[in-house]
Design a protein around this motif. Structure first.
Motif, PDB file in Angstrom:
ATOM      1  N   SER A 129       8.221   8.372 -13.757  1.00  0.00           N
ATOM      2  CA  SER A 129       6.398   9.158 -13.087  1.00  0.00           C
ATOM      3  C   SER A 129       5.170   8.354 -12.860  1.00  0.00           C
ATOM      4  CB  SER A 129       6.145   9.856 -14.341  1.00  0.00           C
ATOM      5  OG  SER A 129       5.470   8.597 -14.935  1.00  0.00           O
ATOM      6  N   GLU A 130       4.905   9.110 -12.588  1.00  0.00           N
ATOM      7  CA  GLU A 130       3.028   8.368 -11.513  1.00  0.00           C
ATOM      8  C   GLU A 130       3.265   7.259 -12.865  1.00  0.00           C
ATOM      9  OE1 GLU A 130       1.644  10.475  -8.830  1.00  0.00           O
ATOM     10  OE2 GLU A 130       0.090   8.655  -8.613  1.00  0.00           O
ATOM     11  N   SER A 131       2.559   8.075 -13.694  1.00  0.00           N
ATOM     12  CA  SER A 131       1.906   6.991 -14.863  1.00  0.00           C
ATOM     13  C   SER A 131       2.608   6.262 -15.477  1.00  0.00           C
ATOM     14  CB  SER A 131       1.421   8.386 -15.791  1.00  0.00           C
ATOM     15  OG  SER A 131       2.605   8.831 -16.777  1.00  0.00           O
ATOM     16  N   TYR A 132       3.680   5.969 -15.563  1.00  0.00           N
ATOM     17  CA  TYR A 132       4.513   5.283 -15.774  1.00  0.00           C
ATOM     18  C   TYR A 132       4.431   3.931 -14.795  1.00  0.00           C
ATOM     19  CZ  TYR A 132       8.491   1.920 -17.127  1.00  0.00           C
ATOM     20  OH  TYR A 132      10.011   0.766 -16.422  1.00  0.00           O
ATOM     21  N   ILE A 133       4.802   4.791 -13.991  1.00  0.00           N
ATOM     22  CA  ILE A 133       4.447   3.736 -12.286  1.00  0.00           C
ATOM     23  C   ILE A 133       2.882   2.586 -12.604  1.00  0.00           C
ATOM     24  CG2 ILE A 133       4.549   3.295 -10.197  1.00  0.00           C
ATOM     25  CD1 ILE A 133       7.563   3.452 -11.448  1.00  0.00           C
ATOM     26  N   LYS A 134       2.093   3.442 -13.023  1.00  0.00           N
ATOM     27  CA  LYS A 134       0.617   3.337 -13.229  1.00  0.00           C
ATOM     28  C   LYS A 134       0.703   1.986 -14.624  1.00  0.00           C
ATOM     29  CE  LYS A 134      -3.823   4.599 -12.868  1.00  0.00           C
ATOM     30  NZ  LYS A 134      -4.742   6.010 -13.531  1.00  0.00           N
ATOM     31  N   LYS A 135       1.013   2.240 -15.551  1.00  0.00           N
ATOM     32  CA  LYS A 135       1.199   1.237 -16.458  1.00  0.00           C
ATOM     33  C   LYS A 135       1.992   0.183 -16.444  1.00  0.00           C
ATOM     34  CE  LYS A 135      -0.052   0.013 -20.767  1.00  0.00           C
ATOM     35  NZ  LYS A 135      -1.467   0.420 -21.017  1.00  0.00           N
ATOM     36  N   ARG A 136       3.243   0.776 -15.396  1.00  0.00           N
ATOM     37  CA  ARG A 136       4.118  -0.781 -15.196  1.00  0.00           C
ATOM     38  C   ARG A 136       3.543  -1.675 -14.532  1.00  0.00           C
ATOM     39  NH1 ARG A 136       7.387  -3.541 -17.090  1.00  0.00           N
ATOM     40  NH2 ARG A 136       9.797  -3.987 -15.856  1.00  0.00           N
ATOM     41  N   LYS A 137       3.082  -1.116 -12.931  1.00  0.00           N
ATOM     42  CA  LYS A 137       2.343  -1.388 -12.277  1.00  0.00           C
ATOM     43  C   LYS A 137       0.995  -2.986 -13.136  1.00  0.00           C
ATOM     44  CE  LYS A 137      -1.405  -0.852 -10.122  1.00  0.00           C
ATOM     45  NZ  LYS A 137      -3.048  -0.435 -10.274  1.00  0.00           N
ATOM     46  N   PHE A 138       0.421  -2.502 -13.893  1.00  0.00           N
ATOM     47  CA  PHE A 138      -0.770  -3.323 -14.100  1.00  0.00           C
ATOM     48  C   PHE A 138      -0.244  -4.241 -14.937  1.00  0.00           C
ATOM     49  CE2 PHE A 138      -2.803  -3.624 -17.710  1.00  0.00           C
ATOM     50  CZ  PHE A 138      -4.191  -4.142 -17.905  1.00  0.00           C
ATOM     51  N   LEU A 139       1.060  -4.035 -16.432  1.00  0.00           N
ATOM     52  CA  LEU A 139       1.485  -4.975 -16.530  1.00  0.00           C
ATOM     53  C   LEU A 139       1.787  -6.281 -15.807  1.00  0.00           C
ATOM     54  CD1 LEU A 139       3.277  -2.799 -19.457  1.00  0.00           C
ATOM     55  CD2 LEU A 139       1.184  -4.273 -20.282  1.00  0.00           C
ATOM     56  N   CYS A 140       2.429  -5.681 -14.208  1.00  0.00           N
ATOM     57  CA  CYS A 140       3.934  -6.798 -14.302  1.00  0.00           C
ATOM     58  C   CYS A 140       2.854  -7.553 -13.374  1.00  0.00           C
ATOM     59  CB  CYS A 140       4.448  -6.102 -12.883  1.00  0.00           C
ATOM     60  SG  CYS A 140       5.485  -5.537 -13.673  1.00  0.00           S
ATOM     61  N   LYS A 160       0.706  -0.937   0.400  1.00  0.00           N
ATOM     62  CA  LYS A 160      -0.200   0.383   0.075  1.00  0.00           C
ATOM     63  C   LYS A 160       0.884   1.495  -0.056  1.00  0.00           C
ATOM     64  CE  LYS A 160      -4.121  -1.930   2.104  1.00  0.00           C
ATOM     65  NZ  LYS A 160      -4.006  -3.138   0.898  1.00  0.00           N
ATOM     66  N   ILE A 161       1.710   0.887  -0.697  1.00  0.00           N
ATOM     67  CA  ILE A 161       2.482   2.275  -0.851  1.00  0.00           C
ATOM     68  C   ILE A 161       2.259   3.160  -2.145  1.00  0.00           C
ATOM     69  CG2 ILE A 161       4.906   3.572  -1.649  1.00  0.00           C
ATOM     70  CD1 ILE A 161       6.380   0.861   0.223  1.00  0.00           C
ATOM     71  N   PRO A 162       1.644   4.490  -1.571  1.00  0.00           N
ATOM     72  CA  PRO A 162       1.215   5.179  -2.861  1.00  0.00           C
ATOM     73  C   PRO A 162       2.038   5.239  -4.725  1.00  0.00           C
ATOM     74  CG  PRO A 162       0.963   6.682  -0.916  1.00  0.00           C
ATOM     75  CD  PRO A 162       2.170   5.537  -1.021  1.00  0.00           C
ATOM     76  N   LEU A 163       1.487   5.056  -5.139  1.00  0.00           N
ATOM     77  CA  LEU A 163       2.572   4.862  -6.935  1.00  0.00           C
ATOM     78  C   LEU A 163       2.647   6.263  -6.793  1.00  0.00           C
ATOM     79  CD1 LEU A 163      -0.767   3.644  -9.202  1.00  0.00           C
ATOM     80  CD2 LEU A 163       1.342   2.596  -8.177  1.00  0.00           C
ATOM     81  N   LYS A 164       2.912   7.353  -6.020  1.00  0.00           N
ATOM     82  CA  LYS A 164       3.711   8.432  -6.219  1.00  0.00           C
ATOM     83  C   LYS A 164       4.925   8.297  -5.428  1.00  0.00           C
ATOM     84  CE  LYS A 164       3.496  13.383  -5.259  1.00  0.00           C
ATOM     85  NZ  LYS A 164       3.045  14.533  -4.969  1.00  0.00           N
ATOM     86  N   LYS A 165       4.977   7.197  -4.621  1.00  0.00           N
ATOM     87  CA  LYS A 165       6.353   6.690  -3.899  1.00  0.00           C
ATOM     88  C   LYS A 165       6.349   6.211  -4.302  1.00  0.00           C
ATOM     89  CE  LYS A 165       6.508   8.640   0.883  1.00  0.00           C
ATOM     90  NZ  LYS A 165       5.325   9.236   1.727  1.00  0.00           N
ATOM     91  N   ILE A 166       6.509   4.816  -5.302  1.00  0.00           N
ATOM     92  CA  ILE A 166       6.880   4.381  -5.630  1.00  0.00           C
ATOM     93  C   ILE A 166       7.894   4.673  -6.727  1.00  0.00           C
ATOM     94  CG2 ILE A 166       6.972   2.229  -7.129  1.00  0.00           C
ATOM     95  CD1 ILE A 166       4.450   1.346  -5.847  1.00  0.00           C
ATOM     96  N   ALA A 167       7.316   5.665  -8.155  1.00  0.00           N
ATOM     97  CA  ALA A 167       7.200   6.847  -8.809  1.00  0.00           C
ATOM     98  C   ALA A 167       8.785   7.103  -8.181  1.00  0.00           C
ATOM     99  CB  ALA A 167       6.160   7.757  -9.296  1.00  0.00           C
ATOM    100  N   GLU A 168       8.821   8.219  -6.925  1.00  0.00           N
ATOM    101  CA  GLU A 168      10.084   8.459  -6.384  1.00  0.00           C
ATOM    102  C   GLU A 168      11.239   7.399  -6.100  1.00  0.00           C
ATOM    103  OE1 GLU A 168       8.378  10.670  -3.207  1.00  0.00           O
ATOM    104  OE2 GLU A 168       7.288  12.242  -4.559  1.00  0.00           O
ATOM    105  N   LYS A 169      10.276   6.821  -5.263  1.00  0.00           N
ATOM    106  CA  LYS A 169      12.178   5.463  -5.703  1.00  0.00           C
ATOM    107  C   LYS A 169      12.925   4.978  -6.505  1.00  0.00           C
ATOM    108  CE  LYS A 169      10.251   3.127  -1.557  1.00  0.00           C
ATOM    109  NZ  LYS A 169      10.812   2.472  -0.565  1.00  0.00           N
ATOM    110  N   LEU A 170      12.146   5.168  -7.992  1.00  0.00           N
ATOM    111  CA  LEU A 170      12.386   4.494  -8.803  1.00  0.00           C
ATOM    112  C   LEU A 170      12.628   5.861  -9.583  1.00  0.00           C
ATOM    113  CD1 LEU A 170      10.278   1.293  -9.255  1.00  0.00           C
ATOM    114  CD2 LEU A 170      12.620   1.763  -9.001  1.00  0.00           C
TER     115      LEU A 170
END
Lengths: 250, 192
Positions: B161-172, B148-158
């Motif tokens: 961008s948040e939109s890239y993480i959102k798409k990537r999360k779905f694909l994974c 439950k780490i927000p996508l925004k935070k995950i994007a910062e860690k990596l």
């Protein structure tokens, strides 16, 4: 609805972010679409299983240890722990019992049940040492433990029974009462308590109780009952090897 | 609160919680030999015993992780009993099994939540297998997302961008879900 939309909906539902009409419509869909329902369950299980760093770290450590692990040359005996003085006294008692048995073998070569009992019985080493915490809520528990350690088994059993009166289903107390009774040569009382534990199938003491129940029958010279209980001890369980040794002598 | 009967067991439980290598080695030495003996006597192999042993430690970790666990017997006995129950569940779930009838093997009572964990454990193994097969980037994103780490935070860690993480999360996630759904073992277990 494409996969991406479906996933987004499932995730919102699981995190309770779905509200109003959207929630109602999704719940209605769940009622009529078993595949969606199944997928929802899978998403929830995946999230619960895979979340957190620690479980992944633990799995890596387990994997590494497992790859390098080989069984030790000797398997440590589960009961070889604690209380040096207490054990030393027990060892001496066991040595005396063994000498008596050796003597008997030399002259008679026929062991009585009592002798088999004496050479095998050791009061179960008490493992609840943390008295100052929850244990002290019961007024006589410290006393019962001390009496047990001092081998005043009759008085210890009486003290444990007083504690049991307040907490009659507590298997720990029943077990130590039974052990103290057995050590005090009160086999009948011990038998009743060990059977209670076995009947309750208590996870903590059921294996130990089978062993001690068999010894209680040996104390009573009831070889047949002892034998039937010893036969119930399976490989890998508490005192399996000793049970097999006794069975070969009975 | 985590409570064991002896300071030693208490220390081991804490060691499991922290994935302490030395503690895990110690449990292997202390308990695994008797589990191998018992599983081998009950239609299994050493490798089966090692498998259920690992699952038992993970199941125990899950209990300790809740922060509310009181051990009312010796830790060794508890692990052995969890292993036996795991092995019995595995035999029961295996349709091809033709060995010792189950009624000949003793079962010992465990707490309800541990029984549920045991019943889930084979399924969990399937999940982990397919999760491990994903790339590192996917594994990290999903791990954090499930946490439950927000996508925004995950994007910062990596550093993306948040939109890239959102798409990537779905694909994974889609890759993982599809792999699990296609798994024969998973489909077999689903029907139990």
């Amino acid at each position: 609805m494409n996969s991406e939309e479906k996933y987004a909906l499932i995730e919102k539902y699981l995190s309770k972010e779905l509200e109003g009409d959207a929630l109602e419509s999704f719940e209605a869909q769940l009622q009529t679409d078993p595949e969606l329902k199944e997928e929802l369950v899978l998403h929830r299980q995946l999230s619960e299983t895979l979340k957190g760093e620690k479980v992944h770290e633990l799995r890596n450590v387990l994997k590494e240890v497992n790859e390098n692990w080989e069984a030790p040359a000797t398997t440590p005996d589960a009961t070889k722990v604690v209380h040096f003085n207490f054990r030393r006294i027990l060892s001496m008692a066991a040595a005396v019992a063994l000498l008596l048995i050796a003597y008997h073998w030399f002259f008679n070569n026929n062991l009585s049940s009592q002798e088999i009992y004496a050479s095998n019985f050791e009061p179960y080493v008490m493992v609840f040492d943390q008295r100052s915490g929850q244990a002290s809520e019961v007024p006589t528990l410290d006393q019962a433990i001390d009496l047990y350690h001092n081998q005043d088994f009759g008085t210890s059993a009486d003290a444990f029974e007083k504690i049991l009166a307040e907490d009659p289903e507590n298997m720990i107390y029943i077990f130590y009462t039974a052990n103290a009774r057995l050590a005090n040569q009160e086999a009948d009382k011990a038998i009743a308590s060990f059977k209670k534990i076995i009947k309750a199938n208590d996870v903590s003491f059921v294996e130990q109780s089978r062993w001690y129940l068999a010894l209680a029958y040996l104390q009573k010279e009831d070889k047949e009952s002892a034998k039937s209980w010893l036969e119930k001890i399976q490989n890998g369980q508490f005192k399996y090897k000793e049970a097999q040794d006794i069975l070969s002598n009975l | 609160m985590i409570q064991a009967q002896t300071p030693r067991d208490q220390k081991i439980l804490e060691g499991i919680l922290h994935a302490d290598n030395q503690v895990i080695k110690q449990i292997y030495d202390d308990v695994l030999p008797s589990v191998i003996r018992w599983v081998s006597e009950n239609n299994g192999t050493e490798s089966d015993a090692r498998d259920v042993f690992q699952e038992a430690i993970i199941a125990l970790f899950r209990k300790v992780e809740t922060g509310n666990f009181t051990l009312t017997c010796k830790l060794k006995s508890y692990i052995r009993i969890v292993c036996r129950n795991l092995w019995l569940t595995r035999i029961r779930n295996n349709k091809k099994f033709t060995g010792t009838p189950l009624e000949e093997i003793e079962e010992v009572k465990l707490e309800n939540d541990m029984i549920e964990r045991i019943e889930q454990s084979e399924k969990e193994q399937v999940f982990f297998k397919h999760f491990d097969a994903l790339g590192e980037n996917c594994r990290n994103i999903l791990k954090w997302f499930f946490e439950k780490i927000p996508l925004k935070k995950i994007a910062e860690k990596l550093d993306t961008s948040e939109s890239y993480i959102k798409k990537r999360k779905f694909l994974c996630k889609e890759k993982l879900v599809k792999a699990v759904q296609a798994d024969l073992k998973f489909n077999e277990l689903k029907n139990h």
